[in-house]
Design a protein around this motif. Sequence first.
Motif, PDB file in Angstrom:
ATOM      1  N   GLU A 116       0.840  -1.208   0.000  1.00 18.14           N
ATOM      2  CA  GLU A 116       0.000   0.000   0.000  1.00 18.14           C
ATOM      3  C   GLU A 116       0.868   1.248   0.000  1.00 18.14           C
ATOM      4  O   GLU A 116       0.575   2.235  -0.676  1.00 18.14           O
ATOM      5  CB  GLU A 116      -0.920   0.031   1.231  1.00 18.14           C
ATOM      6  CG  GLU A 116      -2.018  -1.021   1.242  1.00 18.14           C
ATOM      7  CD  GLU A 116      -1.523  -2.393   1.733  1.00 18.14           C
ATOM      8  OE1 GLU A 116      -0.300  -2.558   1.962  1.00 18.14           O
ATOM      9  OE2 GLU A 116      -2.368  -3.295   1.881  1.00 18.14           O
ATOM     10  N   ALA A 117       1.943   1.191   0.780  1.00 18.58           N
ATOM     11  CA  ALA A 117       2.843   2.350   0.849  1.00 18.58           C
ATOM     12  C   ALA A 117       3.447   2.620  -0.528  1.00 18.58           C
ATOM     13  O   ALA A 117       3.549   3.760  -0.971  1.00 18.58           O
ATOM     14  CB  ALA A 117       3.942   2.117   1.880  1.00 18.58           C
ATOM     15  N   GLU A 119       2.099   1.948  -3.429  1.00 18.41           N
ATOM     16  CA  GLU A 119       1.079   2.572  -4.272  1.00 18.41           C
ATOM     17  C   GLU A 119       0.922   4.055  -3.942  1.00 18.41           C
ATOM     18  O   GLU A 119       0.748   4.890  -4.833  1.00 18.41           O
ATOM     19  CB  GLU A 119      -0.279   1.850  -4.137  1.00 18.41           C
ATOM     20  CG  GLU A 119      -0.339   0.536  -4.907  1.00 18.41           C
ATOM     21  CD  GLU A 119       0.225   0.654  -6.344  1.00 18.41           C
ATOM     22  OE1 GLU A 119      -0.173   1.584  -7.084  1.00 18.41           O
ATOM     23  OE2 GLU A 119       1.089  -0.171  -6.723  1.00 18.41           O
ATOM     24  N   ARG A 120       0.990   4.388  -2.638  1.00 17.10           N
ATOM     25  CA  ARG A 120       0.914   5.809  -2.254  1.00 17.10           C
ATOM     26  C   ARG A 120       2.079   6.590  -2.864  1.00 17.10           C
ATOM     27  O   ARG A 120       1.914   7.711  -3.323  1.00 17.10           O
ATOM     28  CB  ARG A 120       0.923   5.959  -0.729  1.00 17.10           C
ATOM     29  CG  ARG A 120      -0.441   5.726  -0.089  1.00 17.10           C
ATOM     30  CD  ARG A 120      -0.514   6.358   1.289  1.00 17.10           C
ATOM     31  NE  ARG A 120       0.475   5.789   2.220  1.00 17.10           N
ATOM     32  CZ  ARG A 120       0.321   4.632   2.849  1.00 17.10           C
ATOM     33  NH1 ARG A 120      -0.768   3.926   2.657  1.00 17.10           N
ATOM     34  NH2 ARG A 120       1.257   4.190   3.672  1.00 17.10           N
ATOM     35  N   MET A 121       3.254   5.993  -2.863  1.00 17.38           N
ATOM     36  CA  MET A 121       4.418   6.684  -3.436  1.00 17.38           C
ATOM     37  C   MET A 121       4.239   6.896  -4.928  1.00 17.38           C
ATOM     38  O   MET A 121       4.603   7.924  -5.474  1.00 17.38           O
ATOM     39  CB  MET A 121       5.717   5.890  -3.186  1.00 17.38           C
ATOM     40  CG  MET A 121       6.176   5.870  -1.750  1.00 17.38           C
ATOM     41  SD  MET A 121       6.149   7.496  -0.990  1.00 17.38           S
ATOM     42  CE  MET A 121       4.875   7.252   0.219  1.00 17.38           C
ATOM     43  N   TYR A 122       3.648   5.896  -5.607  1.00 15.20           N
ATOM     44  CA  TYR A 122       3.442   6.032  -7.048  1.00 15.20           C
ATOM     45  C   TYR A 122       2.379   7.090  -7.361  1.00 15.20           C
ATOM     46  O   TYR A 122       2.382   7.683  -8.426  1.00 15.20           O
ATOM     47  CB  TYR A 122       3.080   4.679  -7.660  1.00 15.20           C
ATOM     48  CG  TYR A 122       4.272   3.735  -7.762  1.00 15.20           C
ATOM     49  CD1 TYR A 122       5.557   4.242  -7.938  1.00 15.20           C
ATOM     50  CD2 TYR A 122       4.102   2.361  -7.689  1.00 15.20           C
ATOM     51  CE1 TYR A 122       6.648   3.388  -8.036  1.00 15.20           C
ATOM     52  CE2 TYR A 122       5.194   1.501  -7.801  1.00 15.20           C
ATOM     53  CZ  TYR A 122       6.462   2.021  -7.975  1.00 15.20           C
ATOM     54  OH  TYR A 122       7.535   1.179  -8.072  1.00 15.20           O
ATOM     55  N   THR A 123       1.460   7.315  -6.428  1.00 15.45           N
ATOM     56  CA  THR A 123       0.473   8.377  -6.624  1.00 15.45           C
ATOM     57  C   THR A 123       1.130   9.740  -6.390  1.00 15.45           C
ATOM     58  O   THR A 123       0.926  10.690  -7.146  1.00 15.45           O
ATOM     59  CB  THR A 123      -0.704   8.197  -5.626  1.00 15.45           C
ATOM     60  OG1 THR A 123      -1.194   6.872  -5.776  1.00 15.45           O
ATOM     61  CG2 THR A 123      -1.812   9.194  -5.880  1.00 15.45           C
ATOM     62  N   LEU A 124       1.945   9.810  -5.351  1.00 13.50           N
ATOM     63  CA  LEU A 124       2.614  11.068  -5.017  1.00 13.50           C
ATOM     64  C   LEU A 124       3.672  11.433  -6.066  1.00 13.50           C
ATOM     65  O   LEU A 124       3.849  12.597  -6.409  1.00 13.50           O
ATOM     66  CB  LEU A 124       3.258  10.922  -3.627  1.00 13.50           C
ATOM     67  CG  LEU A 124       3.903  12.146  -2.982  1.00 13.50           C
ATOM     68  CD1 LEU A 124       2.888  13.266  -2.793  1.00 13.50           C
ATOM     69  CD2 LEU A 124       4.510  11.752  -1.631  1.00 13.50           C
ATOM     70  N   LYS A 129       6.489   5.838 -10.847  1.00 15.18           N
ATOM     71  CA  LYS A 129       5.707   4.698 -11.339  1.00 15.18           C
ATOM     72  C   LYS A 129       6.115   4.380 -12.781  1.00 15.18           C
ATOM     73  O   LYS A 129       6.354   3.216 -13.127  1.00 15.18           O
ATOM     74  CB  LYS A 129       4.212   4.996 -11.261  1.00 15.18           C
ATOM     75  CG  LYS A 129       3.364   3.800 -11.621  1.00 15.18           C
ATOM     76  CD  LYS A 129       1.923   4.016 -11.256  1.00 15.18           C
ATOM     77  CE  LYS A 129       1.157   2.712 -11.409  1.00 15.18           C
ATOM     78  NZ  LYS A 129      -0.216   2.846 -10.942  1.00 15.18           N
ATOM     79  N   ASP A 156       6.231   5.448   6.417  1.00 13.05           N
ATOM     80  CA  ASP A 156       5.137   6.273   6.963  1.00 13.05           C
ATOM     81  C   ASP A 156       5.594   7.119   8.140  1.00 13.05           C
ATOM     82  O   ASP A 156       4.998   7.057   9.229  1.00 13.05           O
ATOM     83  CB  ASP A 156       3.971   5.398   7.460  1.00 13.05           C
ATOM     84  CG  ASP A 156       3.131   4.889   6.328  1.00 13.05           C
ATOM     85  OD1 ASP A 156       3.186   5.478   5.235  1.00 13.05           O
ATOM     86  OD2 ASP A 156       2.423   3.890   6.543  1.00 13.05           O
ATOM     87  N   GLU A 183       2.963  19.050  -0.253  1.00 13.64           N
ATOM     88  CA  GLU A 183       1.959  17.995  -0.371  1.00 13.64           C
ATOM     89  C   GLU A 183       2.168  16.906   0.686  1.00 13.64           C
ATOM     90  O   GLU A 183       1.212  16.416   1.294  1.00 13.64           O
ATOM     91  CB  GLU A 183       2.034  17.402  -1.781  1.00 13.64           C
ATOM     92  CG  GLU A 183       0.785  16.650  -2.159  1.00 13.64           C
ATOM     93  CD  GLU A 183       0.801  16.252  -3.630  1.00 13.64           C
ATOM     94  OE1 GLU A 183       1.440  16.967  -4.442  1.00 13.64           O
ATOM     95  OE2 GLU A 183       0.182  15.218  -3.955  1.00 13.64           O
ATOM     96  N   ALA A 187      -0.425  15.878   3.915  1.00 14.75           N
ATOM     97  CA  ALA A 187      -0.881  14.528   4.264  1.00 14.75           C
ATOM     98  C   ALA A 187      -0.544  14.205   5.726  1.00 14.75           C
ATOM     99  O   ALA A 187      -0.812  13.100   6.193  1.00 14.75           O
ATOM    100  CB  ALA A 187      -0.252  13.512   3.327  1.00 14.75           C
TER     101      ALA A 187
END
Length: 239
Positions: A116-117, A119-124, A129, A156, A183, A187
């Motif tokens: 999950e972490a 995926e969060r990095m790939y969004t940020l 990605k 995190d 950003e 968060a």
Amino acid sequence: MLRVQNLEVVYDDVMLVLRGVSLAVPEGKIVALLGANGAGKTTLLRAVSGLLDVHDGAVTRGSVSLDDRPIHRLRPAAVVRRGISQVMEGRRTFAELTVEENLRLGAHTRRRGAAEAMERMYTLFPVLKQRRGSIAGYLSGGEQQMLAMGRALMSDPRYLLLDEPSLGLAPRMVEQVRDLIAEINRAGTAVLLVEQNATMALSVAEHGYVLENGKVVLDKPSAELLADDDIREFYLGSH
Ligand code: ATP
């Protein structure tokens, strides 16, 4: 609250580099630590993250504490587990490993939630990605800075320590890094931002400290530091 109190640090048993530094980073805030080359900024970050030992440095007085518990005798991995993660100067990534492998290494202190972490990095950082399979050593300077930040964020952390993230980056990239810091902070992560680029740092930080010869010489809200022409000229290297 991350608190540094009256901190004194020596290298090689004799060389006094921090001479009673006090500063605070409240939960969820961005604080800038400014100062010329050699003022002691990196040393202060090492004291927080448990990295003095490996540089033959030691705390001889004072303390670093997180929520009133001392942390300056902890090993680096234990500091990360308490919620403090550092991006070292020079955005050290593992040059022969891929982007994704670098990110995975950033999760080594956590028991679960690494996917999950990631995926969060790939969004940020969408560019990471795109380049997930690329060898880190081939990334541009800006991309490597993002990877170093992403890796640090994989645990995190409640507190992110950044050592000169804008160093050597083109102006557009500096802006992008600044926006990313904002950003990350939105968060919920607090940031201690070490910078030579005072204007950039103070544009995103709420409060600034200026270090000179191992001492805090200015400790003020960013707006006040930026508004004072003398301060800008004498301490921040800008007009
Ligand atoms: P820079 O932007 O150049 O990193 P800085 O403000 O971060 O500057 P430090 O890197 O903390 O400053 O260095 C403070 C002083 O401590 C300098 O005089 C430096 O030469 C010295 N120093 C740093 N690391 C060591 C070490 N491992 N052993 C001995 N002296 C050191």
